[in-house]
Design a protein around this motif. Sequence first.
Motif, short mmCIF file in Angstrom:
data_model
loop_
_atom_site.label_atom_id
_atom_site.label_comp_id
_atom_site.label_asym_id
_atom_site.label_seq_id
_atom_site.Cartn_x
_atom_site.Cartn_y
_atom_site.Cartn_z
N ASP A 1 1.86 1.83 -3.34
CA ASP A 1 0.82 2.25 -4.17
C ASP A 1 0.61 3.79 -3.97
O ASP A 1 0.29 4.44 -4.94
N LEU B 1 -6.07 -0.79 5.33
CA LEU B 1 -5.26 -0.93 4.03
C LEU B 1 -5.94 -1.44 2.85
O LEU B 1 -5.82 -0.78 1.66
N VAL C 1 0.75 -1.22 -0.06
CA VAL C 1 0.14 0.04 -0.08
C VAL C 1 0.75 1.28 0.10
O VAL C 1 0.50 2.22 -0.73
N SER D 1 -4.92 -5.63 -2.87
CA SER D 1 -3.65 -6.39 -2.65
C SER D 1 -3.74 -8.02 -3.05
O SER D 1 -4.63 -8.44 -3.09
N GLN E 1 -6.70 0.65 -0.65
CA GLN E 1 -6.19 0.00 -1.84
C GLN E 1 -7.56 0.06 -2.83
O GLN E 1 -7.53 0.35 -4.26
#
Length: 290
Positions: free
Chosen positions: A232, A269, A229, A280, A273
């Motif tokens: 990301d 998390l 993350v 994930s 995302q």
Amino acid sequence: MALLGLAGPMHFFVILFSGGCSALSVAETLSGGWFMSLDNVRIVLVNTSHPGNIGSAARAMKTMGLSQLVLVEPKAFPAPEAVTLSSGATDILDNAMVCATLEEAVADCGLIIGASARVRGISLPLMEPGECAEAAVAEVGDCSVALVFGREDRGLTNDELKLCHQQTHIPSNPEFSSLNLASAVQVLCYELRKADLKQQQASLVPECRTHDLASSESMEHFYGHLQEVLADIDFFKHSNPDKIMAKLRRLYGRVRPDRVELNILRGILSEMQAALGKQSAGGRKETQSV
């Protein structure tokens, strides 16, 4: 400080809570799935080169009332030298479990305390052996406990040390700090026995926990998810990912989240995302509903 085993100096040893070749396999195999006091403590030796060290460690364990031994990729085991130097502690050798990696051996760990002669760039909170033993014994009702010792010649790798939350060391004579591997096991086991007897005499009740601590395996999945993350959102744009993750491991190592708390963190998390339009690779398979 160098810790000298039968086959050479041992630079690192580690103390860890819990452990197992897979979530419950070692715990169930070694003690039938039920623990109490020092029966809940295991010794883990990593990549031991000389089988005599394994036998001597088994002897040291039995003198202090410990019975669970886990070996991570030993160079030679079983071996006659181990039996000879165990001086009668063959029951411990017969029941010893062998794992391929340290990750396997500590997959269900709640707390990992590592002891080393040199930090090698990995900064961990440091405790004296007696203080470490008291902290361990105070939690044996909540976690299985393992003392893990590194290789005789070079101890544990940095990746293995990253599994630790805290560390301890034996303050030997700086002018002659060479300590035999089995002697190091004996010292730590003695401190554990003293702390256990002290707790029994004081009739201390272990702190109650609403939920079990997150296992080492679950924490490793979380760290992988967290790093994903952070990548990301370009958090590592101007930072070294390894250094940032090492600091985050220290942070969460101090916090020691329980399973529900870790589930919340994984959920956060995953929602981040989702907001980014990503998911994930590992998903949230290690989490459970709160």
